[in-house]
Design a protein around this motif. Sequence first.
Motif, short mmCIF file in Angstrom:
data_model
loop_
_atom_site.label_atom_id
_atom_site.label_comp_id
_atom_site.label_asym_id
_atom_site.label_seq_id
_atom_site.Cartn_x
_atom_site.Cartn_y
_atom_site.Cartn_z
N SER A 89 0.87 -1.13 -0.24
CA SER A 89 -0.11 0.09 -0.01
C SER A 89 0.87 1.51 0.03
CB SER A 89 -1.02 -0.15 1.00
OG SER A 89 -0.39 0.05 2.48
N LYS A 90 2.28 1.12 0.42
CA LYS A 90 2.90 2.28 0.47
C LYS A 90 4.37 1.78 0.18
CE LYS A 90 0.68 5.72 3.30
NZ LYS A 90 0.50 6.65 4.41
N ALA A 91 5.09 2.05 -0.81
CA ALA A 91 6.35 1.71 -1.17
C ALA A 91 7.32 1.80 -0.25
CB ALA A 91 6.95 2.00 -2.49
N ILE A 92 8.49 1.21 -0.16
CA ILE A 92 9.70 1.66 0.77
C ILE A 92 9.78 3.14 0.77
CG2 ILE A 92 11.79 1.21 1.54
CD1 ILE A 92 11.64 -1.58 0.62
N PHE A 93 9.93 3.69 2.26
CA PHE A 93 10.32 5.16 2.34
C PHE A 93 11.20 5.47 3.40
CE2 PHE A 93 6.18 4.54 4.38
CZ PHE A 93 6.44 5.57 5.58
N SER A 94 11.89 6.27 3.26
CA SER A 94 12.70 6.88 4.69
C SER A 94 12.01 7.57 5.44
CB SER A 94 14.07 7.26 4.17
OG SER A 94 14.72 6.58 3.32
N PHE A 95 12.51 7.57 6.68
CA PHE A 95 11.90 8.41 7.66
C PHE A 95 13.07 8.68 8.69
CE2 PHE A 95 10.70 4.30 9.31
CZ PHE A 95 11.01 4.33 10.58
N PRO A 96 13.03 9.62 9.70
CA PRO A 96 14.25 9.76 10.63
C PRO A 96 14.51 8.48 11.47
CG PRO A 96 12.95 11.74 10.39
CD PRO A 96 12.40 10.81 9.67
N GLY A 97 15.50 7.81 11.14
CA GLY A 97 15.86 6.76 11.91
C GLY A 97 15.45 5.39 11.45
N ARG A 99 13.45 3.08 7.60
CA ARG A 99 12.85 2.95 6.61
C ARG A 99 11.53 2.00 6.59
NH1 ARG A 99 15.77 0.21 2.08
NH2 ARG A 99 16.12 -0.96 3.69
N ARG A 100 10.83 2.17 5.96
CA ARG A 100 9.56 1.26 6.15
C ARG A 100 8.56 1.15 4.72
NH1 ARG A 100 5.27 4.09 10.29
NH2 ARG A 100 3.64 4.57 9.07
N PHE A 101 7.74 0.00 4.76
CA PHE A 101 6.72 -0.06 3.74
C PHE A 101 5.44 -0.35 4.60
CE2 PHE A 101 8.62 -4.21 3.96
CZ PHE A 101 7.36 -5.28 3.72
#
Length: 125
Positions: A89-97, A99-101
């Motif tokens: 539903s959401k491709a891998i993305f970075s966030f502070p600390g 990454r997730r999908f």
Amino acid sequence: MSTHHRIDYVELPARDLEITKQFFRDVFGWGFTDFGPDYTAFEDAGLMGGFFRDSQASRTDRGAALVVLYSRDLEQTQAQVEAAGGRISKAIFSFPGGRRFQFFEPSGNEFAVWSDQGMDETADQ
């Protein structure tokens, strides 16, 4: 042993308990104990919980809480999710600390997987 004022158990709906159980066995190695035809408890997931038969699904766009799992290899876990019938539903993305999908398992519940591994040190430059 349960701890006072700590999250102890989580329950989620599932349209098809057998398909949901097989998905989480295949991808995440969870075990299950059935309690009648309409309920199954899961174990080996980091938190005890279960799935109850229902036509509804737990999705963030409907205001549901998001259950987030951890992976040491995000890309491998995403490939396993897709191979087992999950839909991203959401491709891998970075966030502070990290990454997730995010993904929908076969009964339509939305989950996320995050990792602090494999981060690109140049991404913040």
